[in-house]
Design a protein around this motif. Structure first.
Motif, PDB file in Angstrom:
ATOM      1  N   ARG A   1       0.835  -1.206   0.000  1.00  0.00           N
ATOM      2  CA  ARG A   1       0.000   0.000   0.000  1.00  0.00           C
ATOM      3  C   ARG A   1       0.864   1.249   0.000  1.00  0.00           C
ATOM      4  O   ARG A   1       1.997   1.237   0.470  1.00  0.00           O
ATOM      5  N   GLU A   2       0.279   2.361  -0.475  1.00  0.00           N
ATOM      6  CA  GLU A   2       1.017   3.612  -0.522  1.00  0.00           C
ATOM      7  C   GLU A   2       1.088   4.234   0.866  1.00  0.00           C
ATOM      8  O   GLU A   2       0.119   4.232   1.616  1.00  0.00           O
ATOM      9  N   VAL A   3       2.250   4.772   1.203  1.00  0.00           N
ATOM     10  CA  VAL A   3       2.438   5.401   2.501  1.00  0.00           C
ATOM     11  C   VAL A   3       2.107   6.880   2.388  1.00  0.00           C
ATOM     12  O   VAL A   3       2.653   7.581   1.555  1.00  0.00           O
ATOM     13  N   ARG A   4       1.223   7.385   3.241  1.00  0.00           N
ATOM     14  CA  ARG A   4       0.820   8.794   3.202  1.00  0.00           C
ATOM     15  C   ARG A   4       0.981   9.439   4.574  1.00  0.00           C
ATOM     16  O   ARG A   4       0.157  10.223   4.994  1.00  0.00           O
ATOM     17  N   ARG A   5       2.010   9.112   5.299  1.00  0.00           N
ATOM     18  CA  ARG A   5       2.158   9.577   6.667  1.00  0.00           C
ATOM     19  C   ARG A   5       2.661  11.014   6.746  1.00  0.00           C
ATOM     20  O   ARG A   5       2.074  11.843   7.414  1.00  0.00           O
ATOM     21  N   SER A   6       3.761  11.288   6.113  1.00  0.00           N
ATOM     22  CA  SER A   6       4.372  12.609   6.232  1.00  0.00           C
ATOM     23  C   SER A   6       4.374  13.326   4.891  1.00  0.00           C
ATOM     24  O   SER A   6       4.840  12.782   3.893  1.00  0.00           O
ATOM     25  N   ALA A   7       3.835  14.555   4.893  1.00  0.00           N
ATOM     26  CA  ALA A   7       3.797  15.312   3.646  1.00  0.00           C
ATOM     27  C   ALA A   7       5.215  15.683   3.206  1.00  0.00           C
ATOM     28  O   ALA A   7       5.531  15.679   2.023  1.00  0.00           O
ATOM     29  N   MET A   8       6.083  15.989   4.172  1.00  0.00           N
ATOM     30  CA  MET A   8       7.435  16.426   3.826  1.00  0.00           C
ATOM     31  C   MET A   8       8.431  15.277   3.943  1.00  0.00           C
ATOM     32  O   MET A   8       9.394  15.327   4.717  1.00  0.00           O
ATOM     33  N   ASN A   9       8.186  14.226   3.188  1.00  0.00           N
ATOM     34  CA  ASN A   9       9.137  13.124   3.133  1.00  0.00           C
ATOM     35  C   ASN A   9      10.247  13.478   2.138  1.00  0.00           C
ATOM     36  O   ASN A   9      10.279  14.576   1.582  1.00  0.00           O
ATOM     37  N   LEU A  10      11.170  12.536   1.921  1.00  0.00           N
ATOM     38  CA  LEU A  10      12.321  12.819   1.053  1.00  0.00           C
ATOM     39  C   LEU A  10      11.896  13.196  -0.352  1.00  0.00           C
ATOM     40  O   LEU A  10      12.421  14.147  -0.948  1.00  0.00           O
ATOM     41  N   ALA A  11      10.949  12.461  -0.917  1.00  0.00           N
ATOM     42  CA  ALA A  11      10.511  12.742  -2.288  1.00  0.00           C
ATOM     43  C   ALA A  11       9.948  14.153  -2.408  1.00  0.00           C
ATOM     44  O   ALA A  11      10.250  14.887  -3.359  1.00  0.00           O
ATOM     45  N   ASN A  12       9.142  14.566  -1.439  1.00  0.00           N
ATOM     46  CA  ASN A  12       8.534  15.896  -1.495  1.00  0.00           C
ATOM     47  C   ASN A  12       9.553  17.002  -1.231  1.00  0.00           C
ATOM     48  O   ASN A  12       9.439  18.106  -1.768  1.00  0.00           O
ATOM     49  N   ARG A  13      10.553  16.696  -0.418  1.00  0.00           N
ATOM     50  CA  ARG A  13      11.621  17.681  -0.205  1.00  0.00           C
ATOM     51  C   ARG A  13      12.401  17.910  -1.489  1.00  0.00           C
ATOM     52  O   ARG A  13      12.809  19.041  -1.782  1.00  0.00           O
ATOM     53  N   LEU A  14      12.610  16.860  -2.249  1.00  0.00           N
ATOM     54  CA  LEU A  14      13.277  17.011  -3.543  1.00  0.00           C
ATOM     55  C   LEU A  14      12.434  17.858  -4.487  1.00  0.00           C
ATOM     56  O   LEU A  14      12.961  18.686  -5.242  1.00  0.00           O
ATOM     57  N   THR A  15      11.123  17.656  -4.443  1.00  0.00           N
ATOM     58  CA  THR A  15      10.223  18.441  -5.290  1.00  0.00           C
ATOM     59  C   THR A  15      10.287  19.920  -4.925  1.00  0.00           C
ATOM     60  O   THR A  15      10.392  20.788  -5.802  1.00  0.00           O
ATOM     61  N   VAL A  16      10.227  20.208  -3.630  1.00  0.00           N
ATOM     62  CA  VAL A  16      10.307  21.601  -3.174  1.00  0.00           C
ATOM     63  C   VAL A  16      11.663  22.198  -3.536  1.00  0.00           C
ATOM     64  O   VAL A  16      11.751  23.369  -3.952  1.00  0.00           O
ATOM     65  N   SER A  17      12.724  21.393  -3.398  1.00  0.00           N
ATOM     66  CA  SER A  17      14.057  21.896  -3.749  1.00  0.00           C
ATOM     67  C   SER A  17      14.129  22.247  -5.228  1.00  0.00           C
ATOM     68  O   SER A  17      14.839  23.184  -5.623  1.00  0.00           O
ATOM     69  N   ARG A  18      13.395  21.514  -6.075  1.00  0.00           N
ATOM     70  CA  ARG A  18      13.390  21.810  -7.510  1.00  0.00           C
ATOM     71  C   ARG A  18      12.789  23.193  -7.771  1.00  0.00           C
ATOM     72  O   ARG A  18      13.291  23.945  -8.602  1.00  0.00           O
TER      73      ARG A  18
END
Length: 197
Positions: A1-18
């Motif tokens: 199943r997909e994990v939806r615990r933390s909005a600011m996980n590593l993947a999302n931090r990379l997105t924000v950094s972009r």
């Protein structure tokens, strides 16, 4: 199943950094040529940041899928970050007479058109899936940005635009795939805009 615990996980931090890297590289590439002392280094630093931002586009998606870090925040911000990067890059390269204006207009028009289709789908509780060619489109668009940026900072000969066939081929492929995928999205999702709810 997909994990939806933390909005600011590593993947999302990379997105924000972009997004942040895009803002900085735009500022650096807008340093006017009159500043002879700072302009070359500013443009080079901006180009490096632009390439790094493009790399995060592939890394964050991979990380999100592999480690199940898919979140609503990421689903919203990842495509938005992509569009900001692409729009900023093509506009700058067009103002510097590297990418022809019609190419940039086509790319921007396609992005707005597909985004409009996605918004219609969202209102109807549906989604528009990214096609295989849609992913290819992103890759060739990024390739143009990398090549064009390298020409801008003189890391590739500026004459590449006028003499070498590979630049024309890449630009032509970008125009074709961009236009084709835009038409493809609308052709495959006619029920979203031709049928009344």
């Amino acid at each position: 199943r997909e994990v939806r615990r933390s909005a600011m996980n590593l993947a999302n931090r990379l997105t924000v950094s972009r997004i942040l890297m895009t803002v900085v590289f735009v500022v650096l590439l807008c340093v006017p040529e009159g500043f002879a002392k700072w302009q070359p280094r500013a443009w080079e630093a901006g180009y490096v940041l632009a390439v790094a931002a493009g790399v995060t586009d592939f890394i964050d998606g991979y990380v999100a899928r592999k480690y199940r870090m898919i979140t609503d925040f990421g689903s919203l911000m990842d495509p938005l970050a992509d569009k900001i990067l692409v729009v900023a890059g093509y506009v700058i390269l067009t103002t510097r007479a590297i990418v022809p204006a019609p190419v940039t207009i086509l790319i921007l028009s396609r992005e707005f058109a597909v985004q409009g289709l996605r918004e219609i789908a969202s209102k109807k509780g549906k989604s528009v899936k990214v096609s295989y060619l849609g992913k290819v489109k992103t890759m060739v668009q990024m390739l143009v940005l990398m090549m064009g940026g390298a020409m801008l900072v003189d890391w590739l000969p500026r004459l590449l635009w006028g003499q070498l066939w590979i630049w024309h081929v890449v630009l032509g492929a970008t125009v074709f795939v961009t236009g084709y995928t835009g038409i493809e999205y609308y052709a495959k999702n006619t029920e979203l805009y031709l049928k009344s709810t």
